[in-house]
Design an enzyme around this catalytic site. Structure first.
Site, PDB file in Angstrom:
ATOM      1  CG  ASP A   1      42.873  73.356 -16.126  1.00 40.24           C
ATOM      2  OD1 ASP A   1      43.538  72.361 -16.407  1.00 40.24           O
ATOM      3  OD2 ASP A   1      42.386  73.566 -15.001  1.00 40.24           O
TER       4      ASP A   1
ATOM      5  CG  HIS B   1      47.621  68.571 -20.742  1.00 44.09           C
ATOM      6  ND1 HIS B   1      48.968  68.485 -20.985  1.00 44.09           N
ATOM      7  CD2 HIS B   1      47.502  69.367 -19.663  1.00 44.09           C
ATOM      8  CE1 HIS B   1      49.610  69.214 -20.085  1.00 44.09           C
ATOM      9  NE2 HIS B   1      48.744  69.746 -19.260  1.00 44.09           N
TER      10      HIS B   1
HETATM   11  P1  GDP Z   1      45.312  72.231 -20.492  1.00 45.44           P
HETATM   12  O1  GDP Z   1      45.444  71.648 -19.131  1.00 45.44           O
HETATM   13  O2  GDP Z   1      45.964  73.561 -20.621  1.00 45.44           O
HETATM   14  O3  GDP Z   1      45.712  71.287 -21.579  1.00 45.44           O
HETATM   15  O4  GDP Z   1      43.754  72.511 -20.681  1.00 45.44           O
HETATM   16  P2  GDP Z   1      42.564  71.488 -20.337  1.00 45.44           P
HETATM   17  O5  GDP Z   1      42.545  70.434 -21.369  1.00 45.44           O
HETATM   18  O6  GDP Z   1      42.626  71.072 -18.920  1.00 45.44           O
HETATM   19  O7  GDP Z   1      41.327  72.465 -20.424  1.00 45.44           O
HETATM   20  C1  GDP Z   1      40.973  73.098 -21.598  1.00 45.44           C
HETATM   21  C2  GDP Z   1      39.564  72.624 -21.997  1.00 45.44           C
HETATM   22  O8  GDP Z   1      39.055  73.475 -22.990  1.00 45.44           O
HETATM   23  C3  GDP Z   1      39.542  71.240 -22.588  1.00 45.44           C
HETATM   24  O9  GDP Z   1      38.330  70.615 -22.266  1.00 45.44           O
HETATM   25  C4  GDP Z   1      39.634  71.491 -24.088  1.00 45.44           C
HETATM   26  O10 GDP Z   1      39.013  70.470 -24.859  1.00 45.44           O
HETATM   27  C5  GDP Z   1      38.854  72.767 -24.199  1.00 45.44           C
HETATM   28  N1  GDP Z   1      39.296  73.686 -25.250  1.00 45.44           N
HETATM   29  C6  GDP Z   1      40.547  73.944 -25.693  1.00 45.44           C
HETATM   30  N2  GDP Z   1      40.544  74.948 -26.591  1.00 45.44           N
HETATM   31  C7  GDP Z   1      39.252  75.321 -26.717  1.00 45.44           C
HETATM   32  C8  GDP Z   1      38.586  76.336 -27.482  1.00 45.44           C
HETATM   33  O11 GDP Z   1      39.174  77.111 -28.218  1.00 45.44           O
HETATM   34  N3  GDP Z   1      37.228  76.438 -27.326  1.00 45.44           N
HETATM   35  C9  GDP Z   1      36.517  75.611 -26.517  1.00 45.44           C
HETATM   36  N4  GDP Z   1      35.211  75.794 -26.414  1.00 45.44           N
HETATM   37  N5  GDP Z   1      37.111  74.659 -25.778  1.00 45.44           N
HETATM   38  C10 GDP Z   1      38.457  74.528 -25.879  1.00 45.44           C
HETATM   39  P1  IMO Z   2      47.179  71.522 -16.252  1.00 45.49           P
HETATM   40  O1  IMO Z   2      48.485  70.997 -16.813  1.00 45.49           O
HETATM   41  C1  IMO Z   2      45.010  73.550 -13.117  1.00 45.49           C
HETATM   42  C2  IMO Z   2      46.665  73.233  -9.079  1.00 45.49           C
HETATM   43  C3  IMO Z   2      45.874  72.481  -8.043  1.00 45.49           C
HETATM   44  C4  IMO Z   2      46.286  73.234  -6.795  1.00 45.49           C
HETATM   45  C5  IMO Z   2      47.767  73.532  -7.058  1.00 45.49           C
HETATM   46  C6  IMO Z   2      48.729  72.535  -6.443  1.00 45.49           C
HETATM   47  O2  IMO Z   2      46.007  70.683 -16.613  1.00 45.49           O
HETATM   48  O3  IMO Z   2      47.016  72.952 -16.580  1.00 45.49           O
HETATM   49  P2  IMO Z   2      49.422  70.039  -7.008  1.00 45.49           P
HETATM   50  O4  IMO Z   2      48.600  68.789  -7.083  1.00 45.49           O
HETATM   51  O5  IMO Z   2      50.127  70.369  -8.272  1.00 45.49           O
HETATM   52  O6  IMO Z   2      50.340  70.072  -5.830  1.00 45.49           O
HETATM   53  O7  IMO Z   2      48.339  71.219  -6.755  1.00 45.49           O
HETATM   54  O8  IMO Z   2      47.913  73.527  -8.458  1.00 45.49           O
HETATM   55  N1  IMO Z   2      46.960  72.468 -10.306  1.00 45.49           N
HETATM   56  C7  IMO Z   2      46.365  72.702 -11.486  1.00 45.49           C
HETATM   57  N2  IMO Z   2      45.365  73.546 -11.817  1.00 45.49           N
HETATM   58  N3  IMO Z   2      45.609  72.805 -14.062  1.00 45.49           N
HETATM   59  C8  IMO Z   2      46.621  71.969 -13.743  1.00 45.49           C
HETATM   60  O9  IMO Z   2      47.348  71.323 -14.673  1.00 45.49           O
HETATM   61  C9  IMO Z   2      47.030  71.859 -12.398  1.00 45.49           C
HETATM   62  N4  IMO Z   2      47.965  71.146 -11.749  1.00 45.49           N
HETATM   63  C10 IMO Z   2      47.918  71.544 -10.480  1.00 45.49           C
HETATM   64  O10 IMO Z   2      44.496  72.579  -8.282  1.00 45.49           O
HETATM   65  O11 IMO Z   2      45.619  74.454  -6.732  1.00 45.49           O
HETATM   66 MG    MG Z   3      44.256  70.889 -17.588  1.00 43.83          MG
END
Ligand code: GDP
Ligand code: IMO
Ligand code: MG
Length: 428
Positions: A13, A41
């Site tokens: 994340d 994502h």
């Molecule tokens: P990923 O799994 O690595 O793609 O990340 P996620 O999408 O799960 O989580 C990142 C969150 O932060 C999302 O809700 C994005 O919209 C948000 N986000 C990404 N970059 C920024 C940033 O620079 N500032 C803020 N405030 N939010 C961001």
């Molecule tokens: P993105 O791509 C954050 C975590 C789960 C759990 C562990 C194992 O959005 O960054 P799984 O279902 O993969 O066997 O779970 O990994 N986990 C993540 N945490 N971002 C993710 O993906 C995750 N994908 C799995 O919460 O701790």
């Molecule tokens: Mg994510």
């Protein structure tokens, strides 16, 4: 024209989706190489929000093709649902393809994941319950069902029968749960195969051809290094290799073809699910960061644990990945927090001060982070687009990270929207 790998450096994340979306505008291919619909994502295009779980985040603006390569585990139902969601927003998806070699997440994988987590009570991993672990287990055990098998009725039936023999025994005798029906699963997955047949291809052939032709290829990681099956906080990890190394086996490309290795880290740190988190802030400040940063899981909605940036784990992640370009996201979330802390060392149980990441997950719970304190800033930075315009203290924060890791931060993200970036060096 080159290859680009985007990977997460913390516990997932970090904003990989947003960065992939930005870079995909100039890519000929965007390729997912590991994980499955456990990923979440989030990409904002104006006020429009897209949450991509299985499809590459490049699907929104990649000018070429998007692939789920062999290392991905595919839930065909999630795939079709996501395709539908994208199409409902008026976008085309006929550029999305899946590797014939990718493994299929079957309904029994999801149940197994769920039952196991339930059984473990307080010691569960906290998985997304998407069947990721059990699917990769079957792959390694050489009993998995691959995308190509969905196109061969005889093989599909044979494999489902073989798998259910063991899984049903486990369900009824061990978990005291109902057994699953071969016929039902067979019919359902044969139909899914029929729906997907035009999208199932040999992705590795086309990717390697594209590399030879000098096209721009972006490999999009899911999860992150601290959740890596080998180098994360085992067993609180996912079941794949979200590292740059995972690209080679997960997409079928040689290590020598990988050039720009882009590591994404938040300006602070979050974790969802269980496992050690040395810099965790289990207090009001942590709660505040969760609120400001909107730190709730995109897949499960779970509140994310929050904490200070941890350079000890980040150094470990950069080393394993060979990162040569850093991205720092969510710097805007640090605005107004007062003094900021960054962990540079850990103090072990016996008082030793170390700056490397340990392989002993249990010990990590007792390690105490040693922090460097930096001045914060109060100015709104969400509209800043040039590095020089950042407050001096924000620049110091970035430069502290660069100096510690010895790697340049090439992009600073200051908001969730596609355009909210400070790009210090154009990579493309
Ligand atoms: P990923 O799994 O690595 O793609 O990340 P996620 O999408 O799960 O989580 C990142 C969150 O932060 C999302 O809700 C994005 O919209 C948000 N986000 C990404 N970059 C920024 C940033 O620079 N500032 C803020 N405030 N939010 C961001
Ligand atoms: P993105 O791509 C954050 C975590 C789960 C759990 C562990 C194992 O959005 O960054 P799984 O279902 O993969 O066997 O779970 O990994 N986990 C993540 N945490 N971002 C993710 O993906 C995750 N994908 C799995 O919460 O701790
Ligand atoms: Mg994510």
């Amino acid at each position: 024209m080159s290859t680009y790998v985007v990977v997460g450096l913390q516990y997932g994340d970090e904003g990989k989706g947003k960065i992939t979306d930005v870079l995909s505008a100039k890519s000929d291919y965007v390729v997912r190489f590991q994980g499955g619909d456990n990923a979440g994502h989030t990409v904002y295009v104006g006020d429009n929000k897209f949450v991509l779980q299985l499809l590459p985040s490049g699907v929104l603006q990649c000018r070429g093709k998007c692939f789920l390569a062999n290392g991905v585990v595919v839930n065909p139902k999630s795939f079709l649902k996501e395709i539908q969601q994208i199409e409902d927003k008026g976008m085309k998806t006929d550029h999305v393809f899946i590797s014939r070699r990718a493994h299929v997440i079957m309904p029994y994988h999801i149940l197994l994941d769920t039952y196991r987590e339930e059984e473990q009570g307080g010691t569960q991993i906290g998985t997304t319950k998407k069947g990721i672990g059990p699917c990769y287990e079957d792959k390694i055990s050489r009993v998995g069902i691959r995308m190509v098998d969905l196109l061969n009725p005889e093989i599909l039936r044979e494999k489902i029968e073989k798998n259910l023999k063991l899984k049903n025994a486990l369900f009824s005798k061990y978990f005291d749960k109902p057994e699953m029906d071969v016929e039902e699963i067979y019919n359902e997955f044969l139909e899914l195969g029929e729906k997907l047949k035009d999208r199932i291809v040999d992705t590795e052939l086309e990717i390697n051809e594209a590399i030879k032709e000098g096209k721009n290829i972006l490999f999009e990681g899911a999860q992150a290094l601290m959740l890596d099956i080998d180098f994360g906080t085992y067993p609180y990890v996912t079941s794949s290799s979200p590292s740059t190394g995972g690209v080679c086996t997960g997409a079928g490309v040689p290590p020598t073809s990988l050039q720009n290795l882009i590591g994404v880290a938040k300006a602070y740190c979050t974790r969802v699910g269980n496992g050690p988190f040395p810099t965790e802030l289990d207090d009001e400040l942590g709660e505040n960061i969760r609120k400001i940063g909107g730190e709730f899981g995109a897949v499960t909605g779970r509140p994310r644990r929050t904490g200070w940036l941890d350079l000890v784990s980040l150094k470990h992640a950069c080393m394993i990945n060979g990162i040569n370009n850093l991205v720092i996201t969510k710097l805007d979330v640090m605005t107004g927090l007062g003094k900021l802390k960054i962990a540079t060392h850990y103090r072990t149980e016996d008082g030793k001060i170390i700056d490397y990441f340990t392989s002993s997950t249990t010990k990590l719970y007792n390690y105490e982070p040693i922090y460097e304190e930096l001045e914060g800033w109060d100015e709104d930075i969400t509209t800043v687009r040039s590095y020089d315009e950042l407050p001096a203290t924000a620049k110091k924060y970035i430069e502290f990270i660069e100096k510690y890791l010895g790697i340049n931060v090439y992009l600073v993200s200051v908001g969730p929207e596609r355009s909210q970036n400070i790009i210090r060096k154009e990579l493309f």
